[in-house]
Write a protein that holds these residues in place. Sequence first.
Motif, PDB file in Angstrom:
ATOM      1  N   ILE B 119       1.599   1.957   2.972  1.00  0.00           N
ATOM      2  CA  ILE B 119       3.037   1.985   2.629  1.00  0.00           C
ATOM      3  C   ILE B 119       3.311   1.007   1.489  1.00  0.00           C
ATOM      4  O   ILE B 119       3.981   1.341   0.510  1.00  0.00           O
ATOM      5  CB  ILE B 119       3.890   1.596   3.864  1.00  0.00           C
ATOM      6  N   LEU B 120       2.774  -0.205   1.589  1.00  0.00           N
ATOM      7  CA  LEU B 120       3.051  -1.212   0.558  1.00  0.00           C
ATOM      8  C   LEU B 120       2.477  -0.802  -0.789  1.00  0.00           C
ATOM      9  O   LEU B 120       3.190  -0.721  -1.792  1.00  0.00           O
ATOM     10  CB  LEU B 120       2.463  -2.571   0.964  1.00  0.00           C
ATOM     11  N   VAL B 123       2.799   3.777  -1.353  1.00  0.00           N
ATOM     12  CA  VAL B 123       4.137   4.365  -1.346  1.00  0.00           C
ATOM     13  C   VAL B 123       5.130   3.510  -2.127  1.00  0.00           C
ATOM     14  O   VAL B 123       5.839   4.008  -2.995  1.00  0.00           O
ATOM     15  CB  VAL B 123       4.628   4.579   0.103  1.00  0.00           C
ATOM     16  N   ALA B 124       5.146   2.205  -1.856  1.00  0.00           N
ATOM     17  CA  ALA B 124       6.155   1.366  -2.507  1.00  0.00           C
ATOM     18  C   ALA B 124       5.753   1.009  -3.941  1.00  0.00           C
ATOM     19  O   ALA B 124       6.578   1.050  -4.845  1.00  0.00           O
ATOM     20  CB  ALA B 124       6.403   0.108  -1.685  1.00  0.00           C
ATOM     21  N   PHE B 125       4.480   0.654  -4.166  1.00  0.00           N
ATOM     22  CA  PHE B 125       4.085   0.199  -5.504  1.00  0.00           C
ATOM     23  C   PHE B 125       3.296   1.231  -6.310  1.00  0.00           C
ATOM     24  O   PHE B 125       2.819   0.943  -7.404  1.00  0.00           O
ATOM     25  CB  PHE B 125       3.312  -1.115  -5.419  1.00  0.00           C
TER      26      PHE B 125
END
Lengths: 261, 276
Positions: B119-120, B123-125
């Motif tokens: 996720i980090l 997905v986020a970065f």
Amino acid sequence: MKFTRKSLGIPYAVYLVLFVVLPLVVLFYYAFTDGTGRLTAAHFIGFFTDPNALGTLFYSFAVAMVTTAVCLLLAYPVAYILAMSPLKYKSSVVMVFVMPMWINFSLRITALKEVLTLLEGNLARFPFLNAVVGMTYDFLPFMILPIFTTISKLDGALREAAMDLGADEKQTFFRVTLPLSMPGIMSGVSMVFLPAMTNYVVLDMLYNSTYIMGSLIGSYFAAYDWHSGSMIALILLGIICVFTLLTDDEEAGAQRGGALL
Amino acid sequence: MRKRRAFGKWIFLVLMLVVLYLPILILAVYSFTDATQIGQIRGFSLQNYVTLFTTESLRNMIGGTLLLAFGSAAIATVLGTTGAIGAFYSKGRVGRAISTMNQVPVVNADVVTGFSICILLVVAFHISKDTYIPLVIGHVTLCAPFVFLSVMPKIRQMDPSLYEAALDLGATPAKALRQVVIPQLVPGIVSGFGLAVTLSLDDYFIATYTKPATFDTISTYVVNATKGAQTTIKTALWALSTVIFAVVILVVAGMNYHTARADRAREKAEKEGRAE
């Protein structure tokens, strides 16, 4: 800046903040927002009002509890007999019991699957039994080792004292040895219970299509539903926190480390 | 009566061993035949071993798994060791904070660790999984805390005055660390590294969530292969299981031999010490 021993810790501290703390923060953010970035509790409420999701939670607990109980019932006698035996190279003998865990777990489960298929014909007939057998087969060494370590370190004089004071063998065991081996039991339980709630690959490989908590994350991951997936991860994290506080001891981690090597 | 019970105990232990090892041993026997299912009676064949070492996808997967394990274990060992030294000497809140953060991946479920890193980073970065960065970070995060935990006790046991003595004798802090502190931590560092390698080799969940689509570790490969129906691959994996089993036996036997010899040497030294 002057070099000191303290400054050696900086890279790891930064690493931990970036890749242990930050992922959890982002997980929290995704769990409580929707696709447009708006704050929402929908995933949280959704989980606790969805009978399927709650069923999964219940099934995970059932699998984990039965697996932990079976592991404990099998591992304790093994650890006890070995720790109390007069053998000279006890730790080498324990190695033999623990060695299977160094073989890749997916290969071990493959082997187990072949044997179970031969015995049962159709694996789909006993899904719950197979889940418990698979998990027990996978995690048993993690229960044997901490209990063995704890019992071996017990002071034999305590048991002798109990005997001298008139306790019989049974009383000595239940009132002295067993309570004193609780730390080992606790770290064994913490090393079996949580993986048993989340290791959905064991179920998949044994053709058990019922979901456990880990499978939910897997299926949301496959569907690119990051928000629902994050919520499940967060709920699991909550369970892990409660569980860690309950079994509470700092040694559990070191024990897991020690158990592996 | 007593003797009968003692006998019963050994029967129980032997039975447990049989249960633990039987599946692996059956697979090992069948890996040397051309049977496609256990239970079939077929002739001797080395075909599975030939397939294992000549099929490109299998070879790549084995090489990739080993490279990932030793590479991330090396990074994790450096980070975990320096982290443990730093945390030990920064007493108070900073040291405690590092130890607490270190504990998170240890107690956390691997599914959650892998998913949160995905996720980090992904997905986020938007870091592509094809860069292998998420995979390596995932495995380092899995392994480093255990290196930290196996080095820490050795730091606690160390005589603190040795480092001071080195400084008094004119060594720079860096030199004192390199020549006095680190050598005493070697047993902890070595076992931490070994632990890191085994953790990485056994991992399925972190790899699934962070690996490039074209890359496979042994675990992800085996899990996918059991879903497919390709029997040549399936039986070649029996051979792989047998090879790994043999390697594990050799390593464990070697380790035992080593500790037994060290124990004997210590006993002997103690005896001689007493004689003087």
